[in-house]
Design an enzyme around this catalytic site. Structure first.
Site, PDB file in Angstrom:
ATOM      1  N   LYS A  81       0.837  -1.190   0.084  1.00  0.00           N
ATOM      2  CA  LYS A  81       0.045   0.010  -0.036  1.00  0.00           C
ATOM      3  C   LYS A  81       0.746   1.341  -0.136  1.00  0.00           C
ATOM      4  O   LYS A  81       0.778   2.274  -0.798  1.00  0.00           O
ATOM      5  CB  LYS A  81      -0.994  -0.099   1.106  1.00  0.00           C
ATOM      6  CG  LYS A  81      -1.925   1.065   1.369  1.00  0.00           C
ATOM      7  CD  LYS A  81      -3.202   0.726   2.074  1.00  0.00           C
ATOM      8  CE  LYS A  81      -2.820   0.493   3.556  1.00  0.00           C
ATOM      9  NZ  LYS A  81      -2.691   1.680   4.266  1.00  0.00           N
TER      10      LYS A  81
ATOM     11  N   GLN B 141       4.557   9.088   7.504  1.00  0.00           N
ATOM     12  CA  GLN B 141       3.584  10.213   6.619  1.00  0.00           C
ATOM     13  C   GLN B 141       3.890  11.476   6.777  1.00  0.00           C
ATOM     14  O   GLN B 141       4.049  12.127   5.776  1.00  0.00           O
ATOM     15  CB  GLN B 141       1.985   9.757   7.044  1.00  0.00           C
ATOM     16  CG  GLN B 141       1.510   8.592   6.839  1.00  0.00           C
ATOM     17  CD  GLN B 141       0.278   8.057   7.222  1.00  0.00           C
ATOM     18  OE1 GLN B 141      -0.185   9.043   8.074  1.00  0.00           O
ATOM     19  NE2 GLN B 141      -0.384   6.900   7.158  1.00  0.00           N
TER      20      GLN B 141
ATOM     21  N   ASP C  71       1.802  -1.207  11.645  1.00  0.00           N
ATOM     22  CA  ASP C  71       0.538  -1.607  11.223  1.00  0.00           C
ATOM     23  C   ASP C  71       0.069  -3.163  11.756  1.00  0.00           C
ATOM     24  O   ASP C  71      -0.952  -3.413  11.514  1.00  0.00           O
ATOM     25  CB  ASP C  71       0.306  -1.475   9.791  1.00  0.00           C
ATOM     26  CG  ASP C  71       0.449  -0.010   9.390  1.00  0.00           C
ATOM     27  OD1 ASP C  71      -0.131   0.918  10.455  1.00  0.00           O
ATOM     28  OD2 ASP C  71       0.748   0.084   8.313  1.00  0.00           O
TER      29      ASP C  71
END
Ligand code: S3P
Length: 427
Positions: free
Chosen positions: A5, A153, A304
């Site tokens: 992803k 991020q 994650d």
């Protein structure tokens, strides 16, 4: 296994910012990534999928975004919206971003603070929440920014903003977070330097206004998705599963390291390099696991994976204590609370702090299960508890599987092909 992803979002974004035609093979066709593609189209990129499944991005070059005529919707994806807020921050256009009910609750100040320093202006809902309107800087100023939270991020938003600022933009990090943006920027021809500085910190410096070269990106399999069949194979007696071409970037392999310390039989074969990332095949065999203490330093490399690690811990002998988990509170859901509540419902004893969790494992086959677990619009909570159901005494029900499509659209058929049985409760 589906494509990674993180790499998929970045390949589309850098493809749009490169002049010419970028091709992407193995792109994750999950909703999060498809939303990034739609947003980039609304900003002027031409993005198409050919019949062979290869994606073609006709980019406009650094600083080439055109002003969108409507609101940009990133759905459930924090990565998509945070990276794009950075990417547009140094181009003089006005754009309004939003997302679904989960994304509209998540903190955006962490990216707005640095991008405002480049000269962008932003208007947000109270608390820095989406929807957010950004007016990109006309004369951007490059910045040096120390990450207040270990977040790839935020690092990536700053580097992407730095692309259209003259001179050097530097991000300083204390803990190594995933480095796909840096690697892919290099792959597209930008100059990125990484340097150890005083105090054990690392400085990552990008030279602004490069001419990005359109490239080919081969997306490796997502280790964060592979984590689900991996743990399924460990906890279902007699299993042996091979997962091919999984990305093995060391900033992503914390789960493999931790599971091996718990006694897992995982071997890596055919290690090789693809588009600047190392990949390999994983062979996982079922066997007993033991509880361990997991140090906070490893958290960024498996951030994650805690939902599925907590399931592995529930099937291990003894206690597993996980620390340094504050960031789990601000993921697609408050994951720490969602994991804790789900485990309690499944008959597992836990203890929970603001940034830690300890799980009293009941060993192979020990989890009672039989619960209905609330998933809070969170794909990884749904997949983790469905995997728990594979080995619990009674089936585990999750309240919503729709969000699984954000990252792993074929999760159900793939697990069925390995022998998993799913039923809809009302059928
Ligand atoms: C991601 C970074 C991580 C991770 C997310 C993807 C990325 O978030 O949780 O699923 O692609 O950069 P943070 O960097 O905010 O921890």
């Amino acid at each position: 296994m589906p494509g990674d992803k993180s790499i998929s979002h970045r390949a589309l974004i850098l493809g749009a910012l490169a002049a010419g035609r970028t091709t992407i093979a193995g792109l994750l066709e999950g909703e999060d990534v498809l939303n990034t593609a739609s947003v980039l189209r609304a900003l002027g990129a031409d993005i198409v999928r050919d019949p062979a499944g290869v994606w073609h991005v006709h980019g406009f070059g650094v600083g080439g975004f055109s002003e969108p005529t409507d609101i940009l919707d990133h759905g459930n994806s924090g990565t998509g919206v945070r990276l794009m807020l950075g990417a547009v921050a140094t181009t003089p256009i006005t754009a309004t971003f939003t997302g679904d009910a989960s994304l509209r609750k998540r903190p955006m100040r962490r990216v707005l603070d640095p991008i405002e320093r480049f000269g962008a202006q932003t208007v947000t809902r109270d608390g820095g929440l989406l929807p957010i309107t950004i007016k990109g800087a006309k004369n951007p100023i490059p910045i040096t920014y120390r990450l207040p939270v270990p977040s790839a991020q935020v690092k990536s938003a700053v580097l992407l903003a730095g692309l259209n600022a003259p001179g050097d933009t530097t991000v300083i990090e204390a803990e190594a977070t995933r480095d796909h943006t840096e690697r892919m920027l290099t792959h597209f021809g930008a100059v990125v330097r990484r340097q150890k500085i005083e105090g054990g910190l690392t400085a990552i410096t990008l030279t602004g206004q490069p001419e990005l070269r359109a490239s080919h990106v081969q997306v490796p399999a997502d280790p964060s998705s592979a984590a689900f069949p991996m743990v399924g194979a460990l906890i279902v007696p007699g299993s042996e599963v091979r997962i091919e071409a999984v990305m093995l970037n060391p900033t992503r392999t914390g789960l493999i390291t931790v599971l091996k310390r718990m006694g897992a039989d995982i071997t890596i074969e055919n290690e090789r390099s693809e588009s600047g990332e190392s990949v390999g095949d994983l062979v996982i065999k079922a066997g007993p696991l033991k509880g361990i203490d997991i140090e906070p330093e490893i958290a960024p490399s498996m951030i994650d994976e805690y939902p599925i690690l907590a399931i592995a811990a529930a099937f291990a002998e003894g206690r597993t204590k996980m620390t340094g988990l504050g960031e789990l509170r601000v993921k697609e859901s408050d994951r720490l609370a969602a994991i804790a509540d789900g485990l309690i419902a499944c008959g597992i004893k836990i203890a929970l702090g603001s940034d830690w969790l300890s799980v009293e494992g009941l060993g192979a086959g020990g989890m009672p299960g039989g619960a209905r677990v609330a998933t809070h619009m969170d794909h990884r909570i749904a997949m983790a508890f469905l995997i728990a159901g594979l080995a619990a005494k009674a089936p585990v029900t999750v309240d919503d599987t729709s969000f699984v499509a954000t990252s792993f659209p074929d999760f159900i058929p793939l697990m069925q092909s390995l022998g998993a049985i799913f039923t809809r409760p009302n059928q």
